[in-house]
Design an enzyme around this catalytic site. Structure first.
Site, PDB file in Angstrom:
ATOM      1  N   TYR A  46       0.851  -1.192   0.000  1.00 37.08           N
ATOM      2  CA  TYR A  46       0.000   0.000   0.000  1.00 37.08           C
ATOM      3  C   TYR A  46       0.885   1.239   0.000  1.00 37.08           C
ATOM      4  O   TYR A  46       1.812   1.330   0.803  1.00 37.08           O
ATOM      5  CB  TYR A  46      -0.906   0.024   1.240  1.00 37.08           C
ATOM      6  N   GLU A  48      -0.505   4.755  -0.635  1.00 34.43           N
ATOM      7  CA  GLU A  48      -1.327   5.947  -0.906  1.00 34.43           C
ATOM      8  C   GLU A  48      -0.492   7.205  -0.717  1.00 34.43           C
ATOM      9  O   GLU A  48       0.283   7.300   0.238  1.00 34.43           O
ATOM     10  CB  GLU A  48      -2.528   5.971   0.042  1.00 34.43           C
ATOM     11  N   ASP A 197      -5.842  13.763 -25.671  1.00 36.92           N
ATOM     12  CA  ASP A 197      -5.893  12.376 -25.201  1.00 36.92           C
ATOM     13  C   ASP A 197      -5.184  11.545 -26.274  1.00 36.92           C
ATOM     14  O   ASP A 197      -5.765  11.228 -27.309  1.00 36.92           O
ATOM     15  CB  ASP A 197      -7.364  11.975 -25.039  1.00 36.92           C
ATOM     16  N   THR A 223      -3.034   6.225 -22.482  1.00 40.15           N
ATOM     17  CA  THR A 223      -2.935   4.883 -21.930  1.00 40.15           C
ATOM     18  C   THR A 223      -1.494   4.443 -22.155  1.00 40.15           C
ATOM     19  O   THR A 223      -0.764   5.059 -22.933  1.00 40.15           O
ATOM     20  CB  THR A 223      -3.856   3.884 -22.652  1.00 40.15           C
ATOM     21  N   LYS A 226      -1.498   0.623 -25.462  1.00 39.35           N
ATOM     22  CA  LYS A 226      -1.863   0.531 -26.879  1.00 39.35           C
ATOM     23  C   LYS A 226      -0.576   0.556 -27.702  1.00 39.35           C
ATOM     24  O   LYS A 226       0.237  -0.344 -27.552  1.00 39.35           O
ATOM     25  CB  LYS A 226      -2.878   1.625 -27.213  1.00 39.35           C
ATOM     26  N   ARG A 232      -1.443  -2.404 -18.953  1.00 37.84           N
ATOM     27  CA  ARG A 232      -2.723  -1.715 -19.007  1.00 37.84           C
ATOM     28  C   ARG A 232      -2.724  -0.615 -17.946  1.00 37.84           C
ATOM     29  O   ARG A 232      -2.595  -0.904 -16.756  1.00 37.84           O
ATOM     30  CB  ARG A 232      -3.806  -2.753 -18.707  1.00 37.84           C
TER      31      ARG A 232
HETATM   32  C1  LIG Z   1      -8.516   3.551 -25.163  1.00 35.90           C
HETATM   33  C2  LIG Z   1      -8.846   4.978 -24.984  1.00 35.90           C
HETATM   34  C3  LIG Z   1      -9.102   5.506 -23.707  1.00 35.90           C
HETATM   35  C4  LIG Z   1      -9.391   4.691 -22.466  1.00 35.90           C
HETATM   36  O1  LIG Z   1      -8.548   3.776 -22.042  1.00 35.90           O
HETATM   37  P1  LIG Z   1      -8.961   2.689 -20.926  1.00 35.90           P
HETATM   38  O2  LIG Z   1      -7.630   2.351 -20.346  1.00 35.90           O
HETATM   39  O3  LIG Z   1      -9.624   1.589 -21.654  1.00 35.90           O
HETATM   40  O4  LIG Z   1      -9.857   3.343 -19.936  1.00 35.90           O
HETATM   41  C5  LIG Z   1      -9.261   6.878 -23.583  1.00 35.90           C
HETATM   42  N1  LIG Z   1      -9.198   7.674 -24.666  1.00 35.90           N
HETATM   43  C6  LIG Z   1      -8.991   7.203 -25.903  1.00 35.90           C
HETATM   44  C7  LIG Z   1      -8.915   8.154 -27.046  1.00 35.90           C
HETATM   45  C8  LIG Z   1      -8.826   5.830 -26.104  1.00 35.90           C
HETATM   46  O5  LIG Z   1      -8.661   5.364 -27.351  1.00 35.90           O
END
Ligand SMILES: *Cc1c(COP(=O)(O)O)cnc(C)c1O
Length: 416
Positions: A46, A48, A197, A223, A226, A232
């Site tokens: 933990y 935090e 994003d 993220t 990807k 993840r």
């Molecule tokens: C995949 C994605 C997310 C979210 O990712 P998670 O880890 O699945 O919550 C946010 N924004 C965009 C543009 C994405 O393609």
């Protein structure tokens, strides 16, 4: 493993991943090092709070690794401040909105059917409940319409402009967006911030094969699983000192408790892998493969978007007279995994869609070559034309038999 039931599903999933061609644009295969970190002893701790200011004792090793993860992310994206604690991309967006906005503030984002994400104002997401979203469409050619964005900014007067998408196959001109927002701010009474994003394109940004949104945006969220090929998880970056303080408290304690320190260790490894020159070669191959497959489908007479990044859209309704749902299931039957996707100007429902989304991040990691990518385009074409399924299945097997096992991947790191 003592639990034979769960173990049997791991084995089945490993076979599924190894025996198929994975073309879901948001997926990838991380290294065994990244996976080991996620199963490590760090998961038992933990912690935090933040490095040097934890709510629990015994955090000296955790602090060292989280500091490294932040420093490596800052170096990788050439950015002053990183927060590596968010559990996912959606939670990174939640925290970014908390840092930037008051409840009810106005956000201008891309129409979800044109490639936006659920957290960009979908009626089924918290985002549309907490903030007032308006949208900008793509131009008639399916590309960003910068003149249109300029007009929408003046019409809506938002507090935040949001770029970065889940199904957009072309380059994004972040520099131009910054200029448009600055121009708008010079005559608007509402100050508009700029958020990107980059969840999908983070690997391309890390490889410096597209513009770096950190040079232009107030906050960048991402993220790590990807195109970046890590565990993840989520990531938030900014160059603004006033914002990093708000971001930190928006993540903890506002929206999360204990950070996933085992995942943060895996993120640190992923950043070191992405800093290595070999990662840039991977991303270059990934983009080349995607373009080769998209262009081959066009050459065969299909309505393909073409690609300037790691994905493209194929209009299966106009090309083959079937829905995206049907195309996805036909391809799945021969061992090619894709997903149905709305396309610009779609006439079908989100449950059906007119398109499929195709990406090469995962297959390129396993060793897909440009020749394979062109072969895959022909296999997709023949499958959707309903040619001999058994023969196509054999050809899929032949291609993946030359690729790496997903349970053995290893990539070099740059740690100094
Ligand atoms: C995949 C994605 C997310 C979210 O990712 P998670 O880890 O699945 O919550 C946010 N924004 C965009 C543009 C994405 O393609």
């Amino acid at each position: 493993m003592q639990d034979k039931v769960i173990e049997s599903y791991f084995k089945k999933e490993r076979d599924r991943q190894n025996n198929g061609i994975e073309l879901i644009a948001s997926e990838n295969y991380p290294s065994m090092d990244v996976r080991e970190a996620q199963a490590s002893i760090f998961g038992s701790k933990y912690a935090e709070g933040y490095s040097g200011h934890r709510y629990y004792g015994g955090c000296e090793n955790i602090d060292a690794v989280e500091d490294l993860a932040e420093q490596r992310a800052e170096r990788l994206f050439d950015c002053r401040y990183a927060n590596v604690q968010t559990h996912s991309g959606s939670q990174a967006n939640f925290a970014a909105y908390i840092a930037l906005l008051e409840k009810g503030d106005k956000v201008l984002s891309l129409f979800l059917n044109d490639g936006g994400h659920l957290t960009h104002g979908s009626p089924v997401s918290f985002s549309s409940h907490d903030y007032s979203f308006s949208h900008y469409p793509l131009g008639g050619d399916g590309r960003l319409d910068y003149k249109g964005i300029e007009e929408r900014l003046d019409e809506v007067n938002p507090n935040l402009f949001l770029a970065g998408y889940s199904a957009y196959p072309y380059e994004i001109d972040f520099k131009r967006m910054r200029e448009i927002i600055d121009k708008h701010n010079s005559h608007s009474s509402t100050h508009c911030d700029f958020m990107v994003d980059m969840a999908h394109i983070a690997g391309i940004v890390a490889a410096r094969l597209c513009q770096n949104p950190c040079d232009y945006a107030d906050i960048v969220t991402s993220t790590t699983h990807k195109t970046l090929r890590g565990p993840r998880g989520g990531l938030i970056l900014t160059n603004r000192e006033d914002l990093i303080r708000k971001i930190k408290s928006a993540v903890f304690p506002y929206s999360q408790g204990g950070p996933l320190e085992h995942v943060i260790a895996a993120k640190a490894i992923c950043f070191a892998e992405a800093l290595h020159p070999e990662f840039k070669e991977y991303v270059a191959r990934l983009m080349e493969n995607t373009k080769a497959c998209a262009d081959e489908l066009s050459r065969l007479g299909c309505d393909s978007s073409g690609s300037e990044n790691h994905l493209f859209l194929l209009n299966v309704l106009s090309s083959f007279g079937i829905s995206g749902k049907e195309a996805q299931s036909k391809l799945e039957e021969v061992g090619i995994t894709t997903n149905k996707n709305m396309i610009h100007g779609d006439t079908l429902s989100p449950a059906l869609t007119s398109g499929i989304r195709i990406g090469f991040a995962a297959s390129t990691t396993r060793g897909c070559t440009k020749i394979d990518a062109i072969k895959i385009a022909r296999l997709i074409y023949r499958t959707l034309k309903c040619e001999d399924k058994e023969k196509i299945k054999e050809e899929v097997k032949e291609i993946v038999s030359r690729w790496k096992d997903v349970d053995t991947l290893s990539f070099p790191v740059l740690t100094d």
